[in-house]
Design a protein around this motif. Structure first.
Motif, PDB file in Angstrom:
ATOM      1  N   VAL A  36       0.924  -1.278   0.323  1.00 14.45           N
ATOM      2  CA  VAL A  36      -0.323  -0.002  -0.307  1.00 14.45           C
ATOM      3  C   VAL A  36       1.118   1.178   0.324  1.00 14.45           C
ATOM      4  N   THR A  37       0.510   2.348  -0.807  1.00 17.77           N
ATOM      5  CA  THR A  37       1.796   3.451  -0.765  1.00 17.77           C
ATOM      6  C   THR A  37       0.651   4.771  -0.258  1.00 17.77           C
ATOM      7  N   ALA A  38       1.688   5.151   0.427  1.00 14.90           N
ATOM      8  CA  ALA A  38       0.686   6.241   1.141  1.00 14.90           C
ATOM      9  C   ALA A  38       0.886   7.395   0.040  1.00 14.90           C
ATOM     10  N   THR A  39       0.247   8.575   0.200  1.00 12.53           N
ATOM     11  CA  THR A  39       0.236   9.787  -0.327  1.00 12.53           C
ATOM     12  C   THR A  39       0.782  11.116   0.389  1.00 12.53           C
ATOM     13  N   ARG A  40       2.409  11.444  -0.315  1.00 14.58           N
ATOM     14  CA  ARG A  40       2.568  12.666  -0.066  1.00 14.58           C
ATOM     15  C   ARG A  40       2.116  13.283  -1.037  1.00 14.58           C
ATOM     16  N   THR A  41       0.994  14.702  -0.030  1.00 13.38           N
ATOM     17  CA  THR A  41       0.677  15.885  -1.285  1.00 13.38           C
ATOM     18  C   THR A  41       2.042  17.375  -1.141  1.00 13.38           C
ATOM     19  N   VAL A  42       2.360  18.012  -2.242  1.00 14.58           N
ATOM     20  CA  VAL A  42       3.315  18.909  -2.071  1.00 14.58           C
ATOM     21  C   VAL A  42       2.845  19.791  -2.827  1.00 14.58           C
ATOM     22  N   VAL A  43       3.404  21.282  -2.210  1.00 16.09           N
ATOM     23  CA  VAL A  43       3.486  22.248  -3.457  1.00 16.09           C
ATOM     24  C   VAL A  43       5.272  22.099  -3.482  1.00 16.09           C
ATOM     25  N   ALA A  44       5.347  22.970  -5.242  1.00 14.84           N
ATOM     26  CA  ALA A  44       6.597  23.082  -6.183  1.00 14.84           C
ATOM     27  C   ALA A  44       6.905  24.433  -7.105  1.00 14.84           C
ATOM     28  N   VAL A  45       7.199  25.279  -5.916  1.00 17.04           N
ATOM     29  CA  VAL A  45       7.103  27.249  -6.865  1.00 17.04           C
ATOM     30  C   VAL A  45       8.121  27.100  -7.626  1.00 17.04           C
ATOM     31  N   VAL A  46       8.196  27.435  -8.488  1.00 19.18           N
ATOM     32  CA  VAL A  46       9.049  28.029  -9.158  1.00 19.18           C
ATOM     33  C   VAL A  46       9.206  29.748  -9.089  1.00 19.18           C
ATOM     34  N   LEU A  47      10.355  30.220  -8.799  1.00 17.63           N
ATOM     35  CA  LEU A  47       9.852  31.543  -8.350  1.00 17.63           C
ATOM     36  C   LEU A  47      10.766  32.063  -9.523  1.00 17.63           C
ATOM     37  N   GLU A  48      10.294  33.089 -10.693  1.00 14.37           N
ATOM     38  CA  GLU A  48      10.780  33.810 -11.834  1.00 14.37           C
ATOM     39  C   GLU A  48      10.954  35.152 -11.951  1.00 14.37           C
ATOM     40  N   ARG A  49      11.369  35.655 -12.324  1.00 14.46           N
ATOM     41  CA  ARG A  49      12.411  37.224 -12.700  1.00 14.46           C
ATOM     42  C   ARG A  49      12.643  37.117 -14.217  1.00 14.46           C
ATOM     43  N   HIS A  50      12.679  38.068 -14.492  1.00 10.49           N
ATOM     44  CA  HIS A  50      13.367  38.460 -16.013  1.00 10.49           C
ATOM     45  C   HIS A  50      14.587  37.033 -16.559  1.00 10.49           C
ATOM     46  N   GLY A  51      13.274  36.046 -16.440  1.00 10.62           N
ATOM     47  CA  GLY A  51      14.513  35.079 -17.609  1.00 10.62           C
ATOM     48  C   GLY A  51      15.276  34.665 -16.975  1.00 10.62           C
ATOM     49  N   LYS A  52      15.033  35.215 -15.430  1.00 10.17           N
ATOM     50  CA  LYS A  52      16.122  33.144 -14.248  1.00 10.17           C
ATOM     51  C   LYS A  52      14.632  32.927 -13.138  1.00 10.17           C
ATOM     52  N   ILE A  53      15.230  31.692 -12.761  1.00  9.15           N
ATOM     53  CA  ILE A  53      14.985  31.872 -11.763  1.00  9.15           C
ATOM     54  C   ILE A  53      15.421  31.908 -10.983  1.00  9.15           C
ATOM     55  N   ALA A  54      14.615  31.646  -9.288  1.00  9.27           N
ATOM     56  CA  ALA A  54      15.402  31.775  -7.653  1.00  9.27           C
ATOM     57  C   ALA A  54      15.415  29.400  -7.830  1.00  9.27           C
TER      58      ALA A  54
END
Length: 148
Positions: free
Chosen positions: A11-29
């Motif tokens: 039985v698999t446990a479910t892990r629910t997360v968010v992943a946010v890519v922060l961007e500015r002027h064509g670059k990512i943090a």
């Protein structure tokens, strides 16, 4: 009170997360995980967090951004939800990742104790960063930030 033993093998446990890519002027943090954490110490990744009970992924994404970068919704030019990703880790746990892209109005961030550094880079430079979480490429691809 009696306790029954339940066989949870397979039985698999479910892990629910968010992943946010922060961007500015064509670059990512990207953010380097602090040595104070229990996992992924010293590796680079985007903003992440577990989705708390009775909290929407959108709200959790905004909360994680504020906690980990000091950016409130008013400091963002936009926040867009991307595709939902799923994968199974080496323990057999299922991970659901709600992806987001946030456009910051500033390059100056105030990181919390979860990180010891951040860096703004071109998405094309991510493969050169050898110490990054294994799933980062999938998140960048899903949010349209992967450039070959």
């Amino acid at each position: 009170m009696s306790h029954q033993s339940v066989d949870t093998s397979g039985v698999t446990a479910t892990r629910t997360v968010v992943a946010v890519v922060l961007e500015r002027h064509g670059k990512i943090a990207l953010f380097r995980r602090s040595q104070k954490l229990d996992h992924d110490r010293g590796v680079w990744h985007c903003i992440t967090g577990f989705v708390e009970l009775d909290t929407s992924p959108e709200h959790q994404a905004a909360q994680e951004l504020f906690e980990e970068t000091g950016l409130a919704l008013a400091d963002l030019l936009s926040l867009h939800q991307g595709p939902l990703l799923e994968f199974t880790d080496h323990l057999g746990d299922l991970w659901q990742i709600h992806t987001f892209t946030a456009e910051a109005s500033t390059l100056l961030l105030t990181i919390n104790w979860e990180h010891d550094a951040y860096r703004w880079i071109s998405p094309s430079d991510v493969p050169r960063m050898t110490c990054r979480v294994s799933w980062l490429e999938r998140v960048l691809e899903a949010t349209g930030h992967r450039r070959d």
